[in-house]
Design a protein around this motif. Structure first.
Motif, PDB file in Angstrom:
ATOM      1  N   UNK B  78      -1.072  33.184 -30.388  1.00  0.00           N
ATOM      2  CA  UNK B  78      -1.036  33.650 -29.015  1.00  0.00           C
ATOM      3  C   UNK B  78      -2.438  34.030 -28.529  1.00  0.00           C
ATOM      4  N   UNK B  79      -3.218  34.689 -29.392  1.00  0.00           N
ATOM      5  CA  UNK B  79      -4.577  35.101 -29.002  1.00  0.00           C
ATOM      6  C   UNK B  79      -5.505  33.895 -28.874  1.00  0.00           C
ATOM      7  N   UNK B  80      -5.272  32.903 -29.717  1.00  0.00           N
ATOM      8  CA  UNK B  80      -6.079  31.687 -29.588  1.00  0.00           C
ATOM      9  C   UNK B  80      -5.745  30.987 -28.271  1.00  0.00           C
ATOM     10  N   UNK B  81      -4.449  30.825 -28.020  1.00  0.00           N
ATOM     11  CA  UNK B  81      -4.034  30.091 -26.820  1.00  0.00           C
ATOM     12  C   UNK B  81      -4.541  30.779 -25.552  1.00  0.00           C
ATOM     13  N   UNK B  82      -4.707  32.096 -25.637  1.00  0.00           N
ATOM     14  CA  UNK B  82      -5.205  32.833 -24.471  1.00  0.00           C
ATOM     15  C   UNK B  82      -6.611  32.381 -24.093  1.00  0.00           C
TER      16      UNK B  82
END
Lengths: 266, 312, 269
Positions: B78-82
């Protein structure tokens, strides 16, 4: 595995295509064709039917609620199946997989595509109605051998919906409006066309409206045949039959027009 | 987990993706540096899209190591996709919404404030040359417009890393050049671009460095220039013979060029001087129907590496 | 070579996050263009109330209510129609529609590329289905009031009860969907839903069944909802209602627990 009907007529080839498609998914329809009428008749006819007051039986024509309901549900089921077959598959063939456009690129004409699809829907309805009629007989809900003729009556009822609805579906580019057909057309008809209760229970001003709907005529025919009461008033039966045929003729004509227009204009 | 300054933006070792018994990506190694424009070149089915989906943290890796911006996609997807923007191979626009709403709701998925999204949406519409179509439904837009909207949408979170899967496939030449121009501007702004393509001109236009993929593996790596120098000659002479002549060519072109490739429809002569090679053919009494001398491209690199043409 | 790394679902049955609310936002945008679609959803239970409650009901006199007291057929069937509408709405949304959206609708593929996880999407869509279900329940209550079928203040609790029914069936439906691979598998859902709809004391009292069968029916999930909402509608308050509530709540939680364990593996291919 069901054998593939081979045919050389152009209408037949369209029918063949729908049949091939169906063969891949027919497991789903086995459920709806056999089990769902049996469950409906058990719950509504037998279960709820046992609560129908004895004073109400006269308004049903002196028969049990099960015997009253069963042929009505037969016609209503034909309506529902036919309406479904006339919406998504027709628009899908024009918009989603464009298979009708592909057919039109061969010697098959728009007219063949329209009639082939109606022929397919008629075949599906015949199967569904035959199974349903068998279940009616097994439930002991048929009072006359004429119930056999309820099968063609149900098929005509279905086609009276399928033809005009397919004509409409051939003009659509998205399925958005189909839900309104079901919500504001098919569902109210299912509930208010004499399937579950005699029309005399409706407010007087609504009763003539029922005459304008194919389901009312369909239910009158299937019920008259299943109960054997049709012989009491054959003239009236003829009126119902003519009404259904008129819906089918008008709907088919409209379908030929819209299918042709859609395929020619692209 | 904080990102170490010297760490590459994407770091993959023995990266593998399997679907059941099928291996889509077979133990590949690569690094992508910040600010770089990096390409995966290869034919359909080479494993490019699977690799992109793993980097985008929407597809769990089957084996090996993958770190994106110093994070593990398995636990910090999720943090990467952000911080990543994704332009998928097929446009995935929300057809139930208008052009501008597509940008706005996408910004909301990233948790951006409405005012900020509004500002960015206006800029991006301008960037994608879609300002006039802002209130229109998405469906009737042309292919090029949809593609530009998809790219604009992928930029709503101001990503540090932009993943582009076949960004211009299916577009007409004019739309492609417009898109390349937009991507070039992003590169100038310091956005790291990772793209897949099976067009060598696109790879040459956009990529600082690329890997050639074939059958789930990386077969070569370098800048477009390096790859051409390493695996091809400066020029190529393309000869087309009539069908009867082509049959009896065996051996008759030997020695004219550094390398000769026989393709179904033509013969390629690899030589630093293409004109000289072509005239040598005539001197041997062979009469090709057409002769084209051109500079070597990545297509030739791919042919050399795999024995197959990129677009078959 | 390292072991395959799979996304680890958070411990317990928690899945989704505050981000789920953004899915609800998307639906609000969509329905800004087509609010008529939402409005039209009010009509189906209304038609059923008119057709079955008043039309068919005219053939039926009074019928025994939850506490054995005779009540009109309209009052008997209206709460059941509210319950089945809540179940059907939640099942449709969490099975067919959810499967379609995640496998065929490209919009959801694009959402997966953002920080939203499949769990966020699942919870957001379920939340939206419940919001819609809540609106329909309120509308249905208003219609019941118009027809003089509101006879006790307890009926107000039928709205949260309908939401609970929607939650329970929606969560289990989603869990079931996580095992589905083809459209054909959805026949199984119909195979469960149709008998529940017809035989859970919806259209006639379960007293009609022989004792053994009645006990079995009383253990099925839709019966809990029907009896709960019907009891609230007629004001027949008893401790058994707490059992119904606990049953439905546990069912929903179990559904979410299964969904949360499977959804990432299923959707992130």
């Amino acid at each position: 595995m069901i054998a593939l009907p081979r045919t050389n007529s152009t209408v037949g080839r369209v029918f063949e295509h729908r049949f091939l498609q169906y063969r891949r998914t027919f497991r789903a329809s086995i459920f709806s064709s056999f089990l769902s009428p049996a469950l409906f008749l058990t719950a509504m006819g037998v279960g709820l039917g046992s609560y129908v007051s004895s004073s109400a039986v006269s308004s049903l024509g002196g028969v049990s609620y099960l015997a009253f309901l069963a042929p009505g549900l037969l016609a209503a089921t034909a309506m529902q199946s036919a309406s479904f077959e006339a919406t998504f598959p027709i628009m899908g063939g024009l918009v989603w997989n464009k298979i009708f456009h592909a057919m039109y690129a061969t010697p098959i004409s728009p007219r063949d595509i329209a009639l082939g699809n109606l022929a397919w829907i008629a075949a599906r309805l015949t199967f569904i109605a035959a199974v349903f009629t068998l279940i009616i007989v097994l439930f002991g809900a048929a009072a006359s051998p004429l119930v056999v003729l309820a099968i063609p009556a149900a098929v005509l009822t279905g086609l009276a919906f399928a033809a005009p609805i397919a004509a409409f579906a051939a003009t659509q580019r998205t399925p958005d409006r189909f839900s309104n057909i079901f919500r504001f057309g098919i569902t109210p008809l299912f509930l208010f066309s004499g399937t579950f209760f005699p029309l005399t229970s409706l407010p007087a001003f609504l009763q003539p409206l029922a005459w304008l709907t194919p389901l009312y005529h369909g239910v009158a025919l299937t019920r008259g045949l299943s109960l054997g009461t049709i012989v009491n008033d054959p003239a009236f039966a003829l009126v119902h039959l003519v009404a259904l045929l008129a819906f089918i003729a008008a709907g088919t004509w409209a379908l030929l027009v819209t299918m042709e227009r859609r395929l020619v204009r692209g | 987990m904080p990102e170490h300054p010297s760490e590459p933006l994407i770091h993959a070792r023995e990266l593998t993706k399997r679907f059941g018994t099928f291996t889509a990506v077979d133990s590949i190694d690569f690094d992508v540096a910040r600010g770089e424009s990096f390409g995966f070149l290869g034919p359909n089915g080479a494993g490019k899209t699977s690799t992109m989906r793993m980097i985008g943290s929407v597809s769990p890796i089957s084996a090996g190591t993958l770190r994106v911006m110093g994070m593990d996609p398995a636990t910090e997807g999720s943090r990467i996709r952000a911080r990543v923007g994704v332009v998928p191979q097929q446009d995935t626009l929300d057809n139930e919404l208008t052009v501008r709403e597509n940008l706005v709701i996408y910004g909301r998925y990233f948790g951006l404030a409405r005012a900020e999204i509004g500002r960015r949406a206006d800029e991006l519409l301008e960037f994608a040359q879609l300002t006039e179509r802002a209130g229109d439904q998405v469906e009737p837009l042309s292919g090029g417009m949809k593609r530009r909207l998809t790219i604009a949408r992928s930029l709503i979170n101001e990503p540090e890393l932009l993943l582009l899967d076949e960004p211009t496939t299916g577009l007409d030449p004019q739309a492609r050049h417009l898109l390349w121009d937009r991507l070039y501007r992003l590169k100038q702004r310091g956005v790291t671009l990772v793209l897949t393509t099976h067009y060598m001109d696109e790879a040459e236009q956009l990529c600082d460095r690329l890997v050639v993929m074939d059958k789930a593996r990386i077969v070569a790596e370098g800048s477009p220039r390096e790859l051409i120098e390493r695996y091809s000659t400066r020029e190529v002479a393309e000869l087309r013979f009539g069908p009867d002549v082509a049959e009896g060519l065996d051996g008759r072109l030997e020695g004219i060029a550094q390398r000769v490739e026989h393709l179904p429809d033509r013969v390629l002569l690899y030589a630093d001087d293409g004109e000289a090679a072509a005239s040598a053919v005539h001197q041997r009494g062979l009469k090709p129907e057409t002769v084209l001398v051109r500079r070597s491209s990545l297509e030739d690199v791919f042919l050399r590496l795999t024995g197959r043409s990129l677009i078959e | 070579m390292t072991a395959p790394t799979l996304r680890v679902a958070p411990a317990g049955f928690g899945f989704g996050s505050r981000r789920s609310a953004r899915l609800i936002e998307r639906n609000l945008y969509v329905y800004k263009h087509g609010w008529l679609v939402i409005l039209s959803g009010f009509f189906e239970p209304l038609f059923y109330l008119l057709g079955i409650g008043f039309g068919l009901g005219s053939l039926i006199g009074t019928i025994n209510g939850p506490a054995g007291q005779p009540i009109s057929y309209q009052l008997f069937v209206a709460p059941a129609l509210l319950t089945t509408a809540a179940m059907n709405g939640a099942i449709n949304e969490s099975t067919f529609n959810f499967f379609f959206k995640l496998n065929y609708n490209k919009t959801f593929a694009s959402i997966l590329a953002t920080p939203l996880s499949p769990g966020d999407i699942a919870l957001g869509e379920l939340g939206w289905a419940l919001i819609r279900g809540g609106l329909y329940a309120l509308g249905f209550m208003a219609v019941m009031g118009l027809f003089g079928l509101v006879v006790t203040p307890w009926v107000v609790l039928a709205v949260p009860a309908a939401l609970l029914v929607g939650f329970a069936f929606g969560a289990v439906g989603m869990a079931a969907t996580s095992f589905m691979t083809t459209w054909q598998d959805f026949d199984l859902i119909q195979l469960v839903v149709l008998p529940l709809f017809l035989f859970s004391g919806t259209f006639y009292p379960v007293d009609a069944y022989p004792d053994a069968l009645r006990v079995i029916v009383q253990l099925t999930p839709l019966y809990q909802g029907v009896d709960l909402i019907r009891s609230l509608a007629v004001g027949a308050i008893s401790p058994i209602l707490l059992f119904h509530v606990a049953y439905l709540a546990l069912m929903g939680i179990a559904g979410l627990a299964v969904t949360s364990r499977r959804i990432d593996l299923l959707l992130l291919k």
